[in-house]
Design a protein around this motif. Sequence first.
Motif, PDB file in Angstrom:
ATOM      1  N   ARG A 236       1.112   9.324  -6.252  1.00  0.00           N
ATOM      2  CA  ARG A 236       1.556  10.728  -6.199  1.00  0.00           C
ATOM      3  C   ARG A 236       2.459  11.062  -7.386  1.00  0.00           C
TER       4      ARG A 236
ATOM      5  N   THR B  63      -9.046   5.503  -6.913  1.00  0.00           N
ATOM      6  CA  THR B  63      -8.218   5.416  -5.707  1.00  0.00           C
ATOM      7  C   THR B  63      -9.074   5.159  -4.483  1.00  0.00           C
TER       8      THR B  63
ATOM      9  N   GLU C 184      -8.706   1.853  -2.116  1.00  0.00           N
ATOM     10  CA  GLU C 184      -8.587   1.867  -0.658  1.00  0.00           C
ATOM     11  C   GLU C 184      -9.579   0.889  -0.024  1.00  0.00           C
TER      12      GLU C 184
ATOM     13  N   THR D 127       0.838  -1.211   0.000  1.00  0.00           N
ATOM     14  CA  THR D 127       0.000   0.000   0.000  1.00  0.00           C
ATOM     15  C   THR D 127       0.869   1.256   0.000  1.00  0.00           C
ATOM     16  N   THR D 128       1.949   1.231   0.747  1.00  0.00           N
ATOM     17  CA  THR D 128       2.867   2.384   0.768  1.00  0.00           C
ATOM     18  C   THR D 128       3.448   2.637  -0.622  1.00  0.00           C
TER      19      THR D 128
ATOM     20  N   GLU E  19      -3.521  10.842  -1.198  1.00  0.00           N
ATOM     21  CA  GLU E  19      -3.418  10.685  -2.646  1.00  0.00           C
ATOM     22  C   GLU E  19      -4.691  11.198  -3.335  1.00  0.00           C
TER      23      GLU E  19
ATOM     24  N   LEU F 258      -5.649   6.251   1.960  1.00  0.00           N
ATOM     25  CA  LEU F 258      -5.218   6.890   0.706  1.00  0.00           C
ATOM     26  C   LEU F 258      -5.827   8.283   0.564  1.00  0.00           C
TER      27      LEU F 258
ATOM     28  N   GLN G 216       0.825   4.239  -2.788  1.00  0.00           N
ATOM     29  CA  GLN G 216       0.702   5.666  -2.486  1.00  0.00           C
ATOM     30  C   GLN G 216       1.813   6.468  -3.170  1.00  0.00           C
ATOM     31  N   LYS G 217       3.021   5.935  -3.125  1.00  0.00           N
ATOM     32  CA  LYS G 217       4.159   6.640  -3.710  1.00  0.00           C
ATOM     33  C   LYS G 217       3.955   6.886  -5.197  1.00  0.00           C
TER      34      LYS G 217
END
Length: 801
Positions: free
Chosen positions: A478, A535, A539, A470-471, A559, A556, A474-475
Motif C-alpha cells: 500500500r 501481487t 498471494e 504477509t501483514t 492491495e 491481498l 500488505q503494509k
Amino acid sequence: QVFPSQDPLDRADFNAVEYINTLFPTEQSLANIDEVVNKIRLKIRRLDDNIRTVVRGQTNVGQDGRQALEEAQKAIQQLFGKIKDIKDKAEKSEQMVKEITRDIKQLDHAKRHLTTSITTLNHLHMLAGGVDSLEAMTRRRQYGEVANLLQGVVNVLEHFNKYMGIPQIRQLSERVKAAQNELGQQILADFEEAFPSQGTKRPGGPSNVLRDACLVANVLDPRIKQEIIKKFIKQHLSEYLVLFQENQDVAWLDKIDRRYAWIKRQLVDYEEKYGRMFPQEWCMTERIAVEFCHVTRTELAKIMRARAKEIEVKLLLFAIQRTTNFEGLLAKRFSGCTLADGTAKKPEVPPPSTNPFLEDETGTETDEIVIEKTDADKPKKPKVPDNPFHGIVSKCFEPHLYVYIESQDKNLGELIDRFVADFKAQGPPKPNVDEGGAVLPSCADLFVYYKKCMVQCSQLSTGEPMIALTTIFQKYLREYAWKILSGNLPNSSGGLTITSLLKEKEGSEVAKFTLEELCLICSILSTAEYCLATTQQLEEKLKEKVDASLVERINLTGEMDTFSIVISNSIQLLVQDLDAACDPALTAMSKMQWQNVEHVGDQSPYVTSVILHIKQNVPIIRDNLASTRKYFTQFCIKFANSFIPKFINHLFKCKPISMVGAEQLLLDTHSLKMVLLDLPSIGSQVVRKAPASYTKIVVKGMTRAEMILKVVMAPHEPPVVFVDNYIKLLADYSTDTFQKILDMKGLKRSEQSSMLDLFRQRLPAPPSGVENTGSLSLSAPTPEQESSRIRKLEKLIKKRL
C-alpha cells in the motif's frame, strides 16, 4: 338334496289336502278322478320297479367290492415281504463292510495317534533339552548360541499351549520365562558394565559378546531392546551435554556450527567402532542423530529464553541457516524411519506451477521475477515437504522469529524511503517510446526482496510468522502504491479542479502535460499493472507456503484493489489532459457567428486544432502503453465518453445557426467522427481495427450530433412536420433538448411557445400513476445529460468563488 326335484310330492312340507285341492279345485273336476288315480298307480309301479332294480344292482356291487379288497390286501402283503427281504440284505451288506473296514480304521487311528505322540515326544525332548542348554549357555554368556536356541525354544513351546494343564509342561514353560528374564537382566548388566552411565570413557572397540547379546535382545521382550538403545545413546551423548552446557561460551548461537560438527564426528566414530555391534535394522546411527536433534532443540530453546535480549537478526538467521542445512544433510543420509510416527515420509514431487515466484529458491537473491500468465481455474495443490527432519531442531527458533519480522518491517520501510529519495533525485524516467512504457525499476526490486523474505520465512516457519510477514507485505504494498505511484502522478491542470476552473478564460490555452509527464503517467500505469498481476501471484505463493489451516487468513485483495485505483487514476489523468487540450477549440466553435457563414468550405480551424491535439497525445500514450493494450483501450473509451457529450453541449451553444452554418457544422462533425473512429491507431504505421466496444460508443454519440444538426437544418414550417421530424431523428422527448434546438434555429419566443405546445401534444402518454412533468425520458440519463449537469456544477462553483 342329492337329486333336486320340482315334484310337489318330494317337498319336505308336503300337504296331502293341499295337493288334492290342487288336482281337484272344483266339483266339476271330480269327473276325472279315475284318470288321475290311474296315473298315480302307474307312477307307483314305475317307482317300485326302479327301487327293485337298484336294490338288486347294489347286491352285485357289494360282492365285487369285497373281492377287489381281498385282492388288494394280498398284493400289499407280497410287497411288504419283498421290502423286508431287501432291508435284510442291506443290513447284512453293511455289517459285512464294517467287518472289512474295522481293521483299516483301527490302523488309521493308531497311526495318527502314534504320529502325534512321536511328534509331541520329540518336541518335548527338544524343549527339555533346549531349556537345559539355554540355562547352561546363559550362565556361560554364550549369546551367539543362545540367540538361535532361544528362538527355537520359544517356537517349540508354542506347540504345548494346549498342554499347559500338565504340571511338567507348565514347569518347562516357567523355566523358559525365567531364562528369558535372566537373559534380559544379564544383557542389561553387560551393557551397563561396558558402557557405564557415569564417566565419558568407552572401550576401544566393539565386543563380540555384546553383538551376540543384541541378537538375543531381538528375541526377548521389546522393552529390553529399547532399554539397551536408550542407555547406549544416553551414554554416547553424555559428552555433548557436558561440552555444550548453558554456561559454556560454545553453547551460544554464534558457535552453533560446532554442535553439528561434533555430532558428525561422533557418527563417524560410531560407524567405525560400533557399526557392526548393533543389528542393522536397529538404525542406531539414525537414532543417535534424532536424539541429538531432540536434545539440541531443548537446549537451544532453554538458552534462547535466558538470553533473548542478545538475539539479533543476523545471528538468528545464521543459526537457522546452519540448522536447516544440517536437517537437509540428515534427510540425505537417513530415511526418517525412527521418528515418532514410525514411518518415513515418502517425498512427493510437487505439481508443476506457472507462479512467477516459483523459481530456484537456492539461486541468487537478486534474480528478477518474471510475470507469466496463469490459469485462474487451475487447482492449486500445497507443496508437500520432502524432508522428514524439517523442523526437528529449527522448531525452537519459531518463538523468536518476531526479531526477524521486525527487522523485515524496518528494512522494507527503509527500502520504500530509498525508492522515494531515488525518484526525487533522478526525476521522472526519460521519454523513450520505443520501450513501450517501461516499469519503474523500484517495482522489480521490491518484489525481488519480497521473494527473498518469503523464502527465508518459509524455511524458518510455515505458521504464524508467515501470517505476520504477509501483514508487513500488505503494509508496504500500500505504501508503494501511494508514495511511489500515486504520489508521483503529475497534477492535472486540465482536469476538473478548482485551479483549472479559476484559470479558464475565453480563448486561453489550457496548460497540458509535457512529454515527460505523459511518459511518467504511462510508466506509473504500467508499473501498477505489473504490481497488480505480481501481487496476485504473490498471494498464491504465500498460500502454498503457509500451513493449510492458515490459508484463509492470507488475502491481498485490498492491495490489488489499491493498484487498480492507481491504474484508474492514471487513465483518468490522461483522459482529462487530452480532454482539456480540446476545450479551447470547442469554446472557439461555440463563439463563432454561425448565422453569418456564407458558404461551406473545408473543415473549420477548431476541428484542425482538436485533430492536432489528438495526433500529438494519442501516439505517445499508445506507444507507452504498448505492453498493456487493454488499458489503452480503456483510455480511448473513456475519452470518447467524455469528449462526445462535451462536443454536443458546445453544439447547443452555437446559436443562431443559418442553413449554411449548419451544413458547415455537419461537415465538421463528420470529420471529427472519422478522426475518433481512427483514434486507436492514429499516427501508427500498423493500422489495427478499433475495438468494437469503442467503435459503438463513437458511432452512437457522433450520430446523435449529426442528427441534431439535421434537425436544425430542417425547415420549421409547417410546425407539425418539424416536430414529427425531430421526434423521428432524435427520439428525445425532453423539452429542454427541444428548446435548445429551437434556440439554435433562432426562432422568436412566440414561435417557440407554439412549437413547444405542439411538441408537448405530440408526446406519448405517460404511464398510469405518473404525473406529466412536460418531458418524458425513455431511458436512463444520456452521457451528454450527465455532462450538462457537470457543467452546471462548474458554473455554480465559479459563481460562489
